[in-house]
Motif scaffolding. Structure first.
Motif, PDB file in Angstrom:
ATOM      1  N   LEU A 127       0.652  -1.317  -0.152  1.00  0.00           N
ATOM      2  CA  LEU A 127      -0.211  -0.063  -0.016  1.00  0.00           C
ATOM      3  C   LEU A 127       0.678   1.336   0.160  1.00  0.00           C
ATOM      4  CD1 LEU A 127      -3.135  -0.257   2.123  1.00  0.00           C
ATOM      5  CD2 LEU A 127      -3.005   0.330   0.059  1.00  0.00           C
ATOM      6  N   ALA A 128       1.806   1.238   0.838  1.00  0.00           N
ATOM      7  CA  ALA A 128       2.888   2.314   0.952  1.00  0.00           C
ATOM      8  C   ALA A 128       3.602   2.762  -0.633  1.00  0.00           C
ATOM      9  CB  ALA A 128       4.127   2.074   1.965  1.00  0.00           C
ATOM     10  N   PHE A 130       2.037   1.865  -3.321  1.00  0.00           N
ATOM     11  CA  PHE A 130       0.990   2.250  -4.146  1.00  0.00           C
ATOM     12  C   PHE A 130       0.794   3.766  -4.045  1.00  0.00           C
ATOM     13  CE2 PHE A 130      -3.192   2.725  -5.806  1.00  0.00           C
ATOM     14  CZ  PHE A 130      -3.353   1.641  -6.923  1.00  0.00           C
ATOM     15  N   LEU A 131       0.729   4.209  -2.625  1.00  0.00           N
ATOM     16  CA  LEU A 131       0.455   5.524  -2.502  1.00  0.00           C
ATOM     17  C   LEU A 131       1.405   6.518  -2.937  1.00  0.00           C
ATOM     18  CD1 LEU A 131      -1.350   7.712  -0.896  1.00  0.00           C
ATOM     19  CD2 LEU A 131       0.327   7.375   1.227  1.00  0.00           C
ATOM     20  N   GLU A 133       3.218   6.148  -5.733  1.00  0.00           N
ATOM     21  CA  GLU A 133       3.074   5.956  -7.183  1.00  0.00           C
ATOM     22  C   GLU A 133       1.880   7.183  -7.540  1.00  0.00           C
ATOM     23  OE1 GLU A 133       4.608   1.600  -8.217  1.00  0.00           O
ATOM     24  OE2 GLU A 133       2.401   1.954  -8.196  1.00  0.00           O
ATOM     25  N   VAL A 134       0.811   6.911  -6.761  1.00  0.00           N
ATOM     26  CA  VAL A 134      -0.298   7.806  -6.938  1.00  0.00           C
ATOM     27  C   VAL A 134      -0.026   9.348  -6.844  1.00  0.00           C
ATOM     28  CG1 VAL A 134      -2.507   8.572  -5.918  1.00  0.00           C
ATOM     29  CG2 VAL A 134      -2.324   6.049  -6.259  1.00  0.00           C
ATOM     30  N   ASP A 135       0.965   9.522  -5.620  1.00  0.00           N
ATOM     31  CA  ASP A 135       1.153  10.802  -5.216  1.00  0.00           C
ATOM     32  C   ASP A 135       2.216  11.686  -6.201  1.00  0.00           C
ATOM     33  OD1 ASP A 135      -0.028  11.223  -2.784  1.00  0.00           O
ATOM     34  OD2 ASP A 135       1.517  10.616  -1.563  1.00  0.00           O
ATOM     35  N   LYS A 137       1.889  10.767  -9.672  1.00  0.00           N
ATOM     36  CA  LYS A 137       1.267  11.164 -10.547  1.00  0.00           C
ATOM     37  C   LYS A 137       0.296  12.316 -10.150  1.00  0.00           C
ATOM     38  CE  LYS A 137      -0.023   7.442 -12.975  1.00  0.00           C
ATOM     39  NZ  LYS A 137      -0.494   6.530 -13.563  1.00  0.00           N
ATOM     40  N   ILE A 138      -0.138  12.337  -9.097  1.00  0.00           N
ATOM     41  CA  ILE A 138      -0.905  13.588  -8.759  1.00  0.00           C
ATOM     42  C   ILE A 138       0.152  14.890  -9.053  1.00  0.00           C
ATOM     43  CG2 ILE A 138      -1.773  14.989  -6.867  1.00  0.00           C
ATOM     44  CD1 ILE A 138      -3.055  12.460  -5.959  1.00  0.00           C
ATOM     45  N   ARG A 140       2.610  15.294 -10.890  1.00  0.00           N
ATOM     46  CA  ARG A 140       2.946  15.561 -12.410  1.00  0.00           C
ATOM     47  C   ARG A 140       1.658  16.242 -12.937  1.00  0.00           C
ATOM     48  NH1 ARG A 140       5.508  10.451 -12.377  1.00  0.00           N
ATOM     49  NH2 ARG A 140       3.621   9.307 -12.995  1.00  0.00           N
ATOM     50  N   LEU A 141       0.431  15.658 -12.553  1.00  0.00           N
ATOM     51  CA  LEU A 141      -0.653  16.480 -13.012  1.00  0.00           C
ATOM     52  C   LEU A 141      -0.584  17.986 -12.511  1.00  0.00           C
ATOM     53  CD1 LEU A 141      -3.294  13.734 -12.754  1.00  0.00           C
ATOM     54  CD2 LEU A 141      -2.510  14.798 -14.890  1.00  0.00           C
ATOM     55  N   ARG A 142      -0.499  18.152 -11.157  1.00  0.00           N
ATOM     56  CA  ARG A 142      -0.428  19.687 -10.693  1.00  0.00           C
ATOM     57  C   ARG A 142       0.570  20.228 -11.555  1.00  0.00           C
ATOM     58  NH1 ARG A 142      -1.502  18.164  -5.258  1.00  0.00           N
ATOM     59  NH2 ARG A 142      -3.612  18.268  -5.159  1.00  0.00           N
ATOM     60  N   LEU A 144       1.385  20.102 -14.580  1.00  0.00           N
ATOM     61  CA  LEU A 144       0.977  20.100 -16.032  1.00  0.00           C
ATOM     62  C   LEU A 144      -0.094  21.282 -15.841  1.00  0.00           C
ATOM     63  CD1 LEU A 144      -0.089  16.948 -17.829  1.00  0.00           C
ATOM     64  CD2 LEU A 144       1.515  18.703 -18.411  1.00  0.00           C
ATOM     65  N   LEU A 145      -0.785  21.564 -14.764  1.00  0.00           N
ATOM     66  CA  LEU A 145      -1.753  22.619 -14.660  1.00  0.00           C
ATOM     67  C   LEU A 145      -0.769  23.978 -14.652  1.00  0.00           C
ATOM     68  CD1 LEU A 145      -4.575  21.872 -12.238  1.00  0.00           C
ATOM     69  CD2 LEU A 145      -4.701  22.300 -14.665  1.00  0.00           C
ATOM     70  N   GLU A 147       1.394  24.980 -16.211  1.00  0.00           N
ATOM     71  CA  GLU A 147       1.961  25.032 -17.475  1.00  0.00           C
ATOM     72  C   GLU A 147       3.663  24.969 -17.585  1.00  0.00           C
ATOM     73  OE1 GLU A 147      -1.671  26.527 -19.575  1.00  0.00           O
ATOM     74  OE2 GLU A 147      -1.149  26.183 -17.510  1.00  0.00           O
TER      75      GLU A 147
ATOM     76  N   VAL B  67      -4.143  -5.128  -4.043  1.00  0.00           N
ATOM     77  CA  VAL B  67      -3.644  -4.103  -3.151  1.00  0.00           C
ATOM     78  C   VAL B  67      -5.068  -3.454  -2.751  1.00  0.00           C
ATOM     79  CG1 VAL B  67      -2.321  -2.174  -2.629  1.00  0.00           C
ATOM     80  CG2 VAL B  67      -1.355  -4.055  -3.929  1.00  0.00           C
ATOM     81  N   LEU B 110      -7.078  14.741 -12.282  1.00  0.00           N
ATOM     82  CA  LEU B 110      -6.543  14.950 -10.703  1.00  0.00           C
ATOM     83  C   LEU B 110      -7.668  14.636  -9.596  1.00  0.00           C
ATOM     84  CD1 LEU B 110      -4.784  18.467 -10.592  1.00  0.00           C
ATOM     85  CD2 LEU B 110      -4.273  16.137  -9.329  1.00  0.00           C
ATOM     86  N   VAL B 120      -6.685   4.579  -0.895  1.00  0.00           N
ATOM     87  CA  VAL B 120      -5.373   4.169  -0.469  1.00  0.00           C
ATOM     88  C   VAL B 120      -5.270   4.565   1.076  1.00  0.00           C
ATOM     89  CG1 VAL B 120      -3.066   4.008  -0.752  1.00  0.00           C
ATOM     90  CG2 VAL B 120      -4.670   4.214  -2.672  1.00  0.00           C
ATOM     91  N   GLN B 124      -5.226   1.957   4.270  1.00  0.00           N
ATOM     92  CA  GLN B 124      -3.806   1.888   5.228  1.00  0.00           C
ATOM     93  C   GLN B 124      -4.464   2.260   6.692  1.00  0.00           C
ATOM     94  OE1 GLN B 124      -1.215   5.435   3.995  1.00  0.00           O
ATOM     95  NE2 GLN B 124       0.161   3.879   3.201  1.00  0.00           N
TER      96      GLN B 124
END
Lengths: 147, 147
Positions: A127-128, A130-131, A133-135, A137-138, A140-142, A144-145, A147, B67, B110, B120, B124
């Motif tokens: 889970l750690a 996984f978290l 990876e999600v963070d 990704k978030i 990178r999206l931020r 992108l916003l 610019e 997971v 996002l 997640v 946890q």
DNA sequence: TTGCTCCTCACGTCACGTGAGGTGGC
DNA sequence: TTGCTCCTCACGTCACGTGAGGTGGC
């Protein structure tokens, strides 16, 4: 043990028990069919009556399913071990049986609980990761916003 | 993206792909049936050919199952979102499309990723509580051993 | 008698497992 | 031709969901 607000004297019918436990009547009958949960009481007419301890056992089954992802065969092993631990505590309070064999039983229960602990630890690790990876990704999206 | 040791030029048959991904051939065919995973290639004879990216997608599906405990319908949503994110990045590098709509898309992705993060976190939390209970039980058993 | 809850089959669903029987390229 | 891998049905399994039809106590 019974912290579900149900007095131990009054037993619930399957409908009320299922509602309180948050499961279906079918699930309760299925657990009984598999020998996981035998209702504490029964009417002469063959109707199931559930105690507060029964409801706690149902909650434990659902927790082992949802949190650890165990199947009902694996849950039967865990519950069996927990039942043995409870029986051991009874045996320790009343000073019956030989100390030698009892200590061996405690060690056996300890081994099974340690296995369970290892499974929980492994889940936490997954889970750690996984978290993280999600963070990422978030993040990178931020960016992108912005610019 | 393809870090599975499979060069992108050589595609694998379903048997080799299943072995590498650690799943059954049946599972791969089932994912395709549900539209979760379409093999990158196919022979004229109708045989499926899997790329490294396909294998990574299979790994992602199994991770979301084991997971987070998601079902395949929920996984379809997550994968769809991740596919959109990848498409967005392409769109940002090539300066095509209007900036206004693209920013909205990023915000939508996002939001979905944040939902995933919340799931997640909840898992946890449940696991941490569970671990504390197991540790308490282990502690009680240890103290029983010390008579 | 009327509701209500309970009972036991029994078939449906999800995510595959597991053969059954047939095809296709080295 | 012989293996080997692949193909498509199609039925089985697990953990229930969901009626179908009948019983039991206030």
């Amino acid at each position: 043990v019974a912290s579900t607000g149900v007095e131990s004297c009054e037993l619930l019918g399957i409908g009320a028990a299922a509602a309180r436990a948050g499961v279906s009547e079918r699930a309760l009958r299925y657990y009984q069919e598999l020998g996981l949960l035998t209702p504490s009481g029964a009417t002469p007419g063959g109707m199931r009556r559930y105690s507060g301890d029964d409801l706690a056992r149902v909650a434990r089954i659902r927790e082992l399913q949802s949190v650890l992802g165990l199947n009902l065969d694996e849950i039967a092993v865990v519950l069996g071990n927990e039942d043995r631990i409870a029986a051991l505590k009874e045996a320790y309070h009343s000073a019956a049986g030989d100390d030698r064999g009892r200590a061996d039983l405690v060690r056996e229960c300890l081994a099974l609980e340690s296995d369970l602990r290892a499974a929980v630890k492994a889940k936490q690790e997954a889970l750690a990761i996984f978290l993280a990876e999600v963070d990422a990704k978030i993040g990178r999206l931020r960016s992108l916003l912005d610019e």
